[in-house]
Scaffold this motif. Sequence first.
Motif, short mmCIF file in Angstrom:
data_model
loop_
_atom_site.label_atom_id
_atom_site.label_comp_id
_atom_site.label_asym_id
_atom_site.label_seq_id
_atom_site.Cartn_x
_atom_site.Cartn_y
_atom_site.Cartn_z
N GLU A 12 0.84 -1.20 0.00
CA GLU A 12 0.00 0.00 0.00
C GLU A 12 0.87 1.25 0.00
O GLU A 12 2.01 1.24 0.48
CB GLU A 12 -0.91 0.01 1.23
CG GLU A 12 -1.85 -1.18 1.33
CD GLU A 12 -2.92 -1.16 0.24
OE1 GLU A 12 -3.14 -0.08 -0.37
OE2 GLU A 12 -3.51 -2.23 -0.03
N ALA A 13 0.34 2.33 -0.54
CA ALA A 13 1.06 3.60 -0.55
C ALA A 13 1.28 4.07 0.89
O ALA A 13 0.42 3.88 1.76
CB ALA A 13 0.29 4.64 -1.33
N PRO A 14 2.42 4.66 1.18
CA PRO A 14 2.69 5.11 2.55
C PRO A 14 1.84 6.33 2.92
O PRO A 14 1.45 7.12 2.06
CB PRO A 14 4.17 5.49 2.50
CG PRO A 14 4.40 5.90 1.08
CD PRO A 14 3.52 5.00 0.27
N SER A 15 1.56 6.44 4.19
CA SER A 15 0.85 7.63 4.67
C SER A 15 1.78 8.83 4.58
O SER A 15 3.01 8.67 4.55
CB SER A 15 0.39 7.44 6.11
OG SER A 15 1.53 7.38 6.96
N PRO A 16 1.25 10.04 4.51
CA PRO A 16 2.12 11.23 4.47
C PRO A 16 3.10 11.27 5.64
O PRO A 16 4.25 11.67 5.46
CB PRO A 16 1.12 12.38 4.52
CG PRO A 16 -0.14 11.83 3.93
CD PRO A 16 -0.18 10.40 4.38
N GLU A 17 2.64 10.84 6.82
CA GLU A 17 3.51 10.87 7.98
C GLU A 17 4.65 9.86 7.85
O GLU A 17 5.80 10.16 8.15
CB GLU A 17 2.70 10.60 9.26
CG GLU A 17 1.66 11.63 9.60
CD GLU A 17 0.41 11.52 8.74
OE1 GLU A 17 -0.36 12.50 8.68
OE2 GLU A 17 0.21 10.45 8.09
N ALA A 18 4.29 8.65 7.36
CA ALA A 18 5.32 7.61 7.20
C ALA A 18 6.34 8.01 6.13
O ALA A 18 7.55 7.80 6.29
CB ALA A 18 4.66 6.28 6.82
N PHE A 31 11.70 9.89 4.63
CA PHE A 31 12.55 10.87 3.94
C PHE A 31 13.51 11.55 4.91
O PHE A 31 14.69 11.74 4.61
CB PHE A 31 11.67 11.91 3.25
CG PHE A 31 12.43 13.06 2.68
CD1 PHE A 31 13.24 12.90 1.56
CD2 PHE A 31 12.37 14.32 3.28
CE1 PHE A 31 13.95 13.96 1.03
CE2 PHE A 31 13.09 15.38 2.76
CZ PHE A 31 13.87 15.21 1.63
N GLU A 32 13.01 11.89 6.10
CA GLU A 32 13.85 12.59 7.07
C GLU A 32 15.03 11.72 7.48
O GLU A 32 16.16 12.22 7.65
CB GLU A 32 13.01 12.97 8.29
CG GLU A 32 13.66 13.99 9.21
CD GLU A 32 13.89 15.33 8.53
OE1 GLU A 32 14.91 15.99 8.87
OE2 GLU A 32 13.08 15.71 7.65
N ASP A 33 14.82 10.42 7.63
CA ASP A 33 15.90 9.50 8.03
C ASP A 33 16.93 9.30 6.92
O ASP A 33 18.08 8.92 7.19
CB ASP A 33 15.32 8.14 8.42
CG ASP A 33 14.55 8.19 9.72
OD1 ASP A 33 14.75 9.16 10.49
OD2 ASP A 33 13.73 7.29 9.96
N THR A 84 13.86 19.28 -0.78
CA THR A 84 12.65 19.10 0.01
C THR A 84 11.95 17.83 -0.44
O THR A 84 12.20 17.32 -1.55
CB THR A 84 11.70 20.29 -0.16
OG1 THR A 84 11.25 20.33 -1.54
CG2 THR A 84 12.40 21.61 0.19
N LEU A 85 11.06 17.34 0.38
CA LEU A 85 10.32 16.14 0.03
C LEU A 85 9.50 16.35 -1.24
O LEU A 85 9.41 15.45 -2.09
CB LEU A 85 9.41 15.73 1.19
CG LEU A 85 8.49 14.53 0.95
CD1 LEU A 85 9.30 13.29 0.55
CD2 LEU A 85 7.64 14.24 2.19
N ASP A 86 8.94 17.53 -1.40
CA ASP A 86 8.14 17.79 -2.59
C ASP A 86 8.97 17.70 -3.87
O ASP A 86 8.47 17.27 -4.92
CB ASP A 86 7.50 19.18 -2.50
CG ASP A 86 6.38 19.24 -1.46
OD1 ASP A 86 5.85 18.16 -1.14
OD2 ASP A 86 6.05 20.34 -0.98
#
Length: 636
Positions: A209-215, A220-222, A478-480
């Motif tokens: 499944e696609a990841p949640s925005p939080e996940a 990405f941060e890690d 950035t993530l975007d």
Amino acid sequence: MLRGIRKASTNWLGKTIMSVVMGVLILSFAVWGIADIFKGYGQSSLAKIGSTEISTEQFRQLYTDKLQQIGRQFGRPLTSEQARAFGLDRQVLQQVIAEAALDEDARRKGLGVSDAEVMRQITADPNFKGSTGAFDGARFQQLIRSLGYTEQRYIAEQRKVSLRRQIAGTVTGGAEPPKTMLEALSRFQNEQRTIEYVKLDTAQAGTVEAPSPEALAAYFEDRKTQFRAPEYRKIAFVVMTPEEMAKWSVVSDDDAKKAFESSKARMSTPEQRQLSQMVFPSLAEAQAARAKLSPTFTFEDLAKERGMTPADLDLGMVAKAGIIDPTVADAAFALAPDSISEPVQGRFGTVLVKVGKIQPGTEPSYDSVAATVKRDLAIERARAAVADMHNKMEDERGGGSSVIEAAKKLGLTAVTVEAVDRSGRTPDGQPVAGLPVGTDLVSQAFASNVGVDNDALQVGGGYVWFDVLGVTPSHDRTLDEVKDQVVARWRDDQIAGRLRSKAAELVEKLGPAAKFADVAAAAGVKLETSAPFKRDATVPGLSGGVVEAAFRSAKDAAGSAQGASSAEWIVYRVTDITAPALDMASDEAKKLKETLQRGLTDEQVAQYVGKIESEIGTRINQEAFALATGAGTNTN
């Protein structure tokens, strides 16, 4: 010394450099090859081995020659810094000292070698054989000249090489690898394994499944550094080579015909003769042997009488230029077919020469080579134009003009690359098109900066000038900006993790009593069986990691390893292990023995050289060595 060379070649870059070094030293005989063993005494001593002294200037010249030879093999110059990074400075020093030590040892032992033996070794060297398999004088001259040797100097050097081989042969005589070592190595190389296996891929990973925005944000941060934008540079460059300039040059037929006439001899095929040669220690013996010849007592009969085989006599089908000794060459090419010369006093002794078949030479017509002649003449003219344009370009650069401004003034074309990273790719990940081949322009640009007046790079007999026009520093994205890449990477990691866990579960189920076919059927995957393979084999459908893992597993043991990608895992069981016995009379055993024997003899000679150096005394002036290799006074 030999251990040092082997150590230097353990990584991929070292192997590349060492392969080039071996190419440069291709004319070498056994032990060590061509090297300039120094004569006399220098006023500034770099090293001393016994009574042999090596001056700083002599070593500098040899070292520079070696770097130039390697640079020609690479297609671009090798800097002193690069050479020191590869350890070439120490290797050349060790080679020179080792060779000088052996020469000193030969002198002290009173060893010598005859002119005839030196000539035999040179003419038998496969590096000097032409397409017919016989000694090729033109190739001989070309190869030794490419290394900076005259014929006389090369012959003198090979006399020393022959003496070194005598010493090495004595030191290593009787060195033979034990049968146990041969059998162990043979087993390691020839052992074969068979496995049965299943492949787990995305189908076994299930739906991701696609990841949640939080996940996704946490993921990405890690791993933010993995998605960091690389540094980019904007560069402008101008390429000027003879080949490029020759494309715009028109050569008339009159000029081409003049060039053809002057180079006709080089383009022609010379007359060749099948020659046999018999060497005698004195003129009297040669005359006596010549007097024996008759229709009933042939040249071949004379050879048998003297205990010689046809191979000892045969010089092959050779051109006149292919005979080292000009006196012998003149005599051989003055004879009629199937005739024998009178005794000829040659450079290496008195000889009788027999001529067999004669192959006439050929000359090309102008029409058949006109296109080639015009192209070569255009390139030759362009070389002078390049030299002239180089001076003009340097004058413009010296006057403060940028590469683009200088190119515009001189009618040259400057190319601008808006953004390139260290790997030569644009921001969209594609290789930059049109970069000059044979230069390290990108790495040079990244070693420079905006406003720096860079030296021209040499390429293909020409030059490349470049400016760094701008620098875009590496920075976090950035993530975007990289969301699609992050989602793809997250999905790949999810699949890889699931397959790794699934593979571990299957391995646990493959106990001693378990049938692999039943386990595979329950998992819904196809069971396959490999053909027998060796540890260095490329097995269709299996990754190198699987092959390595199989050779770490015992018979009937199960295991798992990643397949061709992180989205494929292989679960396997070793079903068979075979290792054929080594037939000591086979060609394989002989080659294996030769390989091991070379290693043993290398070690023995290295130890002997070390013993000579310690006994006769070796002193190295580290400051002079650093000066000669461009390291200043820093010897670290």
